[in-house]
Motif scaffolding. Structure first.
Motif, PDB file in Angstrom:
ATOM      1  N   TYR A 160       1.746  14.226 -20.842  1.00 19.45           N
ATOM      2  CA  TYR A 160       2.123  13.542 -19.590  1.00 19.45           C
ATOM      3  C   TYR A 160       1.941  12.031 -19.760  1.00 19.45           C
ATOM      4  CZ  TYR A 160      -2.816  12.714 -18.401  1.00 19.45           C
ATOM      5  OH  TYR A 160      -4.116  12.286 -18.395  1.00 19.45           O
ATOM      6  N   PHE A 161       2.544  11.289 -18.849  1.00 20.32           N
ATOM      7  CA  PHE A 161       2.388   9.828 -18.785  1.00 20.32           C
ATOM      8  C   PHE A 161       2.198   9.451 -17.325  1.00 20.32           C
ATOM      9  CE2 PHE A 161       4.378   5.549 -18.334  1.00 20.32           C
ATOM     10  CZ  PHE A 161       3.397   4.840 -19.000  1.00 20.32           C
ATOM     11  N   LEU A 162       1.259   8.498 -17.083  1.00 19.99           N
ATOM     12  CA  LEU A 162       0.953   8.092 -15.716  1.00 19.99           C
ATOM     13  C   LEU A 162       0.861   6.569 -15.680  1.00 19.99           C
ATOM     14  CD1 LEU A 162      -1.557   9.611 -13.233  1.00 19.99           C
ATOM     15  CD2 LEU A 162      -1.909   7.248 -13.915  1.00 19.99           C
ATOM     16  N   GLY A 163       1.518   5.944 -14.700  1.00 15.35           N
ATOM     17  CA  GLY A 163       1.451   4.501 -14.545  1.00 15.35           C
ATOM     18  C   GLY A 163       2.430   4.025 -13.504  1.00 15.35           C
ATOM     19  N   LYS A 164       2.185   2.811 -13.036  1.00 15.68           N
ATOM     20  CA  LYS A 164       3.086   2.197 -12.064  1.00 15.68           C
ATOM     21  C   LYS A 164       4.479   2.096 -12.668  1.00 15.68           C
ATOM     22  CE  LYS A 164       3.598  -1.851  -9.107  1.00 15.68           C
ATOM     23  NZ  LYS A 164       3.060  -3.188  -8.747  1.00 15.68           N
ATOM     24  N   GLN A 176       7.674  12.664 -11.289  1.00 15.72           N
ATOM     25  CA  GLN A 176       6.975  13.104 -10.088  1.00 15.72           C
ATOM     26  C   GLN A 176       6.340  11.877  -9.407  1.00 15.72           C
ATOM     27  OE1 GLN A 176       4.515  16.617 -10.511  1.00 15.72           O
ATOM     28  NE2 GLN A 176       5.498  17.173 -12.451  1.00 15.72           N
ATOM     29  N   LYS A 177       5.933  12.111  -8.172  1.00 17.89           N
ATOM     30  CA  LYS A 177       5.332  11.026  -7.410  1.00 17.89           C
ATOM     31  C   LYS A 177       3.988  10.613  -8.025  1.00 17.89           C
ATOM     32  CE  LYS A 177       7.448  12.089  -2.947  1.00 17.89           C
ATOM     33  NZ  LYS A 177       7.210  12.402  -1.506  1.00 17.89           N
ATOM     34  N   GLY A 178       3.653   9.388  -7.809  1.00 21.59           N
ATOM     35  CA  GLY A 178       2.388   8.904  -8.315  1.00 21.59           C
ATOM     36  C   GLY A 178       1.207   9.558  -7.619  1.00 21.59           C
ATOM     37  N   HIS A 188       5.072   5.553  -9.249  1.00 27.40           N
ATOM     38  CA  HIS A 188       6.038   4.984  -8.324  1.00 27.40           C
ATOM     39  C   HIS A 188       5.934   3.470  -8.422  1.00 27.40           C
ATOM     40  CE1 HIS A 188       2.267   5.200  -6.017  1.00 27.40           C
ATOM     41  NE2 HIS A 188       2.679   4.066  -5.461  1.00 27.40           N
ATOM     42  N   GLY A 189       7.022   2.816  -8.110  1.00 23.41           N
ATOM     43  CA  GLY A 189       7.031   1.372  -8.197  1.00 23.41           C
ATOM     44  C   GLY A 189       8.406   0.805  -7.944  1.00 23.41           C
ATOM     45  N   GLU A 190       8.507  -0.494  -8.131  1.00 22.58           N
ATOM     46  CA  GLU A 190       9.740  -1.188  -7.793  1.00 22.58           C
ATOM     47  C   GLU A 190      10.911  -0.775  -8.683  1.00 22.58           C
ATOM     48  OE1 GLU A 190       6.228  -3.519  -6.495  1.00 22.58           O
ATOM     49  OE2 GLU A 190       6.864  -2.548  -8.362  1.00 22.58           O
ATOM     50  N   ASP A 191      10.653  -0.364  -9.926  1.00 12.76           N
ATOM     51  CA  ASP A 191      11.729  -0.013 -10.861  1.00 12.76           C
ATOM     52  C   ASP A 191      11.923   1.497 -10.975  1.00 12.76           C
ATOM     53  OD1 ASP A 191      12.009  -2.711 -11.383  1.00 12.76           O
ATOM     54  OD2 ASP A 191      10.631  -2.673 -13.092  1.00 12.76           O
ATOM     55  N   TYR A 227       0.828  -1.199   0.000  1.00 11.26           N
ATOM     56  CA  TYR A 227       0.000   0.000   0.000  1.00 11.26           C
ATOM     57  C   TYR A 227       0.867   1.254   0.000  1.00 11.26           C
ATOM     58  CZ  TYR A 227      -3.599  -3.380   1.266  1.00 11.26           C
ATOM     59  OH  TYR A 227      -4.436  -4.461   1.274  1.00 11.26           O
ATOM     60  N   PRO A 228       0.424   2.277  -0.733  1.00 12.16           N
ATOM     61  CA  PRO A 228       1.242   3.498  -0.849  1.00 12.16           C
ATOM     62  C   PRO A 228       1.249   4.304   0.451  1.00 12.16           C
ATOM     63  CG  PRO A 228      -0.859   3.796  -1.941  1.00 12.16           C
ATOM     64  CD  PRO A 228      -0.818   2.366  -1.507  1.00 12.16           C
ATOM     65  N   ASN A 229       2.298   5.106   0.575  1.00 21.75           N
ATOM     66  CA  ASN A 229       2.442   6.029   1.721  1.00 21.75           C
ATOM     67  C   ASN A 229       2.412   5.286   3.054  1.00 21.75           C
ATOM     68  OD1 ASN A 229       2.442   8.188  -0.150  1.00 21.75           O
ATOM     69  ND2 ASN A 229       0.205   8.260  -0.108  1.00 21.75           N
ATOM     70  N   LYS A 230       2.812   3.999   3.041  1.00 22.97           N
ATOM     71  CA  LYS A 230       2.893   3.188   4.261  1.00 22.97           C
ATOM     72  C   LYS A 230       1.552   3.142   5.018  1.00 22.97           C
ATOM     73  CE  LYS A 230       7.826   3.934   4.966  1.00 22.97           C
ATOM     74  NZ  LYS A 230       8.899   4.373   5.910  1.00 22.97           N
ATOM     75  N   LEU A 231       0.480   3.131   4.235  1.00 26.17           N
ATOM     76  CA  LEU A 231      -0.858   3.072   4.823  1.00 26.17           C
ATOM     77  C   LEU A 231      -1.150   1.627   5.237  1.00 26.17           C
ATOM     78  CD1 LEU A 231      -3.530   4.545   5.440  1.00 26.17           C
ATOM     79  CD2 LEU A 231      -4.260   3.973   3.115  1.00 26.17           C
ATOM     80  N   THR A 232      -1.578   1.438   6.486  1.00 27.90           N
ATOM     81  CA  THR A 232      -1.879   0.102   6.996  1.00 27.90           C
ATOM     82  C   THR A 232      -3.211   0.132   7.733  1.00 27.90           C
ATOM     83  OG1 THR A 232      -0.674   0.522   9.060  1.00 27.90           O
ATOM     84  CG2 THR A 232       0.565  -0.515   7.245  1.00 27.90           C
ATOM     85  N   PHE A 233      -3.769  -1.092   7.937  1.00 31.20           N
ATOM     86  CA  PHE A 233      -5.051  -1.262   8.634  1.00 31.20           C
ATOM     87  C   PHE A 233      -4.883  -2.306   9.727  1.00 31.20           C
ATOM     88  CE2 PHE A 233      -5.875  -0.177   4.197  1.00 31.20           C
ATOM     89  CZ  PHE A 233      -6.652   0.963   4.332  1.00 31.20           C
TER      90      PHE A 233
END
Length: 812
Positions: free
Chosen positions: A570-574, A626-628, A605-608, A394-400
């Motif tokens: 622009y381009f947007l994607g993982k 830029q950040k996702g 943002h992503g692993e690569d 989960y992004p931004n270290k969001l947890t439940f």
């Protein structure tokens, strides 16, 4: 009769006088004693018979009354009863019954009247009035040693039998004379029904053949009417007996057609099997249904679909033989039967919010819009990750901390974007995140998290992903109808890895096996995916209604003369290489001079991410990373051109969202973008040179406003309609309605035909179950260690039984 004394008529010799006297004294006494005893028995028997006759007279009276009532009921029911198959004989039958009614009514009035009953009972209630004349000559002859009776016939005592026809029993009624009867004996006139019965019995005494006895009944009018009525009540068509048996080409064609799953695993394509079936059936193509359908439906006979004609041909043969097929070798038939007349839909997916991926967002919208129609109850089943995996995904270290907390987050996010509160349930199943595969893998048997009462229709989002390591109940065994929706082109991703061609070969066959074993129907979002069995291509995804609202808002601003698009491309994607970043960098680096003025903003943002940014920096590309962020973010509204060079996507959601907002889209001429090519703002390219030209054209022009029809095609309402149609859910609902109005002329092939394909699919499912049950084989194919069942943390978070209870050490 009571003063009867037998007279001796034999003579004796003088030499035997004394012995004869002694014999004469003893013999008459014995005879009188025998006669007296016999008379008492006869009298008692006669009294019992008289009582029996009284009872029978009363029963006959009651029978006549009940028969009359039954006849009246039959007449009333016959007047309102109608059967389509006997319309020609109904009027004649009712006329016959109406003619018969007065005769039966007269018979009932005569024989059930109080006058008649009184006369009969008066005659039978006085046993002393009737007189019984008994001819005891046979007894007299039995006393002596030998006598001559009936014209010289000898009767011996002891060894030889006595013929009881010598005894004559005649009943005389009150006031009747003792005149001679017709046969010359003293008697009286019998009651007419009794005399008729005697006559019939005398006829049976004469030895006759069965044809002679019952021949008179064959041509009887009543019998003929009964026979015609029974023939008219036969529901089946007479033509059903004339269905010819299957010939050898038809049997071979059906065998080849049903063996398609096995032949496909061997590499024989479906089109080749269809050609074989067509060639085998070509000689009888115009005759297949002429013997099968009694009605002769021309629309069916003129069909060019040989498979349908072959199915109906075999179904008609099985129907004519009375065969009824109820199941297969592997199938479990204890399935859900909705008692509330409402279907239950369970949507199972491989990801969940706040992970902003296609398998998390699109199934959520599908659940909301299916529940909005209120035609079916909906349950969404999403994976639950432990906190350690939540931090990785989960992004931004969001947890439940609990599933309830995550469920509240999901529903709030959905309501904010759809504008309505969707009425559906959210359940969680245990899952683990695989760093190597960068995806969530289910653990344990996922089917057990759907209760049996809700196990009706299942929608498996990414069915191959859900079942790679599935070790549990077969989906098609628990659910009545299972639909798979393919989101990802896994073969394209695998080919990019080390030894990708070999891995893709095995994954291709495994996916085929899974689709056959666990799905009734598979929907592919585009032709870019693997050609799975039982699959069709159809885009069943829509866009968030918020993007359509943004597009309408921007269009109104442009209509008012305001500048809606103040930014460029622009381009947007993982940020992983497979999501189009490699293609983008290659295109920009190859045409760096032509696109020198292009400043492209990249969001993701992503692993690569680090590797992608360093590669672009080394090539000195004009990319602003830029950040996702959410595609609906206000900061992205002013961009005019969305560039997406990816060829690994199945159906890019970001492309559909950009079109909904009224932007230009520049994408590759690829099967994954086929749905978007009909929109005027979509520019496609085949070569890198065309890419440069399309980008410059889009930057220089203004996009056209979308028409209402184009907006509707992008909406989830239209996507839900397409899904209902192509997933066969509409047919299921229509079948539910047709059950209330059954059609006797309908031939159901699925019930009549044993399906060899189902048996093959069941065998594949069993083999897959055995394979996934081995921990060694699971690890060899890349499964997460210990993922066959959930762990202790999952049982604690989801309130499940401990793993050692749900999966004990000693098990099969």
């Amino acid at each position: 009769m009571n003063n009867f004394i037998p007279q001796a008529t034999t003579s004796v010799s003088p030499s035997r006088t004394s012995s004869a006297t002694t014999s004469a004294v003893g013999s008459p006494a014995s005879a009188l004693s025998f006669i007296s005893k016999g008379w008492r028995e006869v009298k008692d028997s006669a009294d019992a018979d008289l009582q029996l006759m009284k009872d029978r007279a009363n029963s006959f009276k009651n029978l006549a009354s009940s028969f009359d009532r039954e006849l009246e009921n039959f007449i009333n029911s016959a007047s309102s009863f109608s059967v389509p198959a006997i319309k020609s004989t109904t009027n004649s039958e009712i006329d016959f019954v109406k003619k018969l009614q007065p005769k039966l009514s007269e018979f009932r009035r005569v024989y059930s009247s109080p006058e008649f009953s009184r006369k009969v009972l008066e005659k039978w209630s006085r046993p002393t009035r009737p007189r019984i004349r008994i001819d005891l000559s046979a007894i007299r002859n039995a006393i002596v040693e030998e006598a001559e009776v009936d014209g010289g016939e000898r009767v011996r005592v002891g060894k030889n039998r006595v013929r009881f026809r010598e005894f004559k029993w005649d009943w005389k009624g009150e006031g009747e004379g003792e005149g001679e009867s017709d046969d010359g004996e003293e008697g009286f006139k019998d009651w007419e029904p009794i005399r008729a019965l005697k006559t019939k019995l005398k006829d049976f005494e004469v030895k006759k053949s069965p044809d002679e006895i019952f021949g008179a009944w064959k041509n009887n009018e009543l019998v003929e009417k009964l026979k015609s009525s029974l023939k008219a009540f036969r529901w089946e068509s007479q033509d059903s007996k004339e269905v010819p048996p299957l010939d050898v080409p038809e049997l071979l064609a059906y065998f080849v057609r049903q063996s398609e799953p096995f032949l496909d695993q061997l590499g024989v394509r479906k089109d080749i099997c269809d050609k074989i079936v067509g060639s085998l059936c070509s000689k009888r193509k115009n005759q297949l249904l002429l013997h099968s359908l009694s009605g002769g439906d021309s629309s069916v006979i003129e069909s060019d679909n040989v498979n349908d004609e072959l199915d109906l041909r075999i179904a008609s043969v099985l129907q004519s033989t009375g065969h009824h097929y109820d199941g297969g070798f592997w199938s479990d038939f204890v399935k859900h039967n909705p008692s509330d007349k409402k279907r239950h839909v369970a949507i199972v997916t491989t990801a969940s919010l706040p992970w902003m991926t296609g398998t998390a967002v699109n199934p959520l919208f599908r659940a909301a819009y299916l529940a909005k129609s209120a035609k079916q109850k909906v349950t969404l089943l999403v994976p639950w990750l432990c906190k350690s995996d939540q931090e990785l995904v989960y992004p931004n270290k969001l947890t439940f901390n609990s599933p309830e907390e995550q469920e509240l987050y999901i529903k709030n996010w959905l309501e904010e974007r759809t504008g309505f509160k969707a009425d559906f349930k959210i359940f969680f199943y245990p899952g683990k995140f695989s760093k190597e595969r960068r995806s969530i893998i289910p653990t344990g048997d996922t089917t057990q998290f759907i209760s049996s009462k809700d196990a009706d229709i299942a929608i498996l989002e990414e069915p191959e992903h859900l079942n790679w390591y599935h070790h549990g109940k077969r989906w098609t065994d628990k659910f009545n109808h299972v639909v798979g929706v393919v989101h990802t082109n896994y073969l394209e991703y695998i080919k990019r890895e080390k030894n990708g061609a070999l891995q893709a070969f095995f994954v291709n066959h495994i996916n085929n096996l899974i689709a056959r074993a666990h799905c009734h129907k598979v929907l592919r979002l585009s032709a870019a995916t693997q050609d799975l069995p039982k699959s069709i291509v159809c885009n069943v995804h829509g866009v968030n209604p918020k993007f359509i609202e943004i597009g309408e808002k921007l269009a109104s601003e442009r209509a008012a003369g305001q500048q809606a698009f103040s930014k460029g491309a622009y381009f947007l994607g993982k940020m992983v290489w497979a999501k189009g970043y490699r293609e983008l960098i290659n295109l920009l680096s190859k045409h760096k001079n032509e696109l020198d003025s292009l400043k492209l903003d990249v969001f993701g943002h992503g692993e690569d991410a680090q590797e992608v940014q360093s590669t672009a920096k080394n090539l000195n590309l004009n990319l602003n990373f830029q950040k996702g962020r959410d595609h609906a973010d206000d900061s992205l509204h002013g961009y005019k051109v969305f560039i997406n060079p990816s060829v690994s996507d199945v159906l890019c959601t970001a492309t559909a969202e950009a079109l909904a907002m009224g932007k230009f889209v520049v994408c590759a001429d690829h099967p994954s973008n086929e749905f978007f090519t009909s929109f005027p703002n979509c520019f496609t390219y085949k070569t890198s040179e065309e890419f440069v030209a399309k980008v410059k054209e889009a930057l220089a022009k203004e996009p056209q406003p979308l028409t209402p029809e184009q907006r509707y095609r992008l909406s989830w309402e239209a996507a839900t309609e397409r899904f209902m149609e192509h997933s066969d859910l509409e047919k299921l609902l229509e079948m539910d309605q047709n059950r209330l109005k059954p059609n006797k002329n309908t031939m159901i092939k699925s019930v009549s035909l044993p399906n060899l394909s189902d048996m093959v699919d069941g065998g594949m499912a069993f083999a897959h179950f055995c394979f996934t049950g081995s921990e060694l084989l699971r690890l060899a194919t890349g499964a997460i260690p210990g993922s066959r069942n959930y762990d202790k943390q999952h049982s604690k978070d989801l309130n499940l039984l401990p793993p050692q209870v749900d999966d004990p050490i000693y098990h099969w």
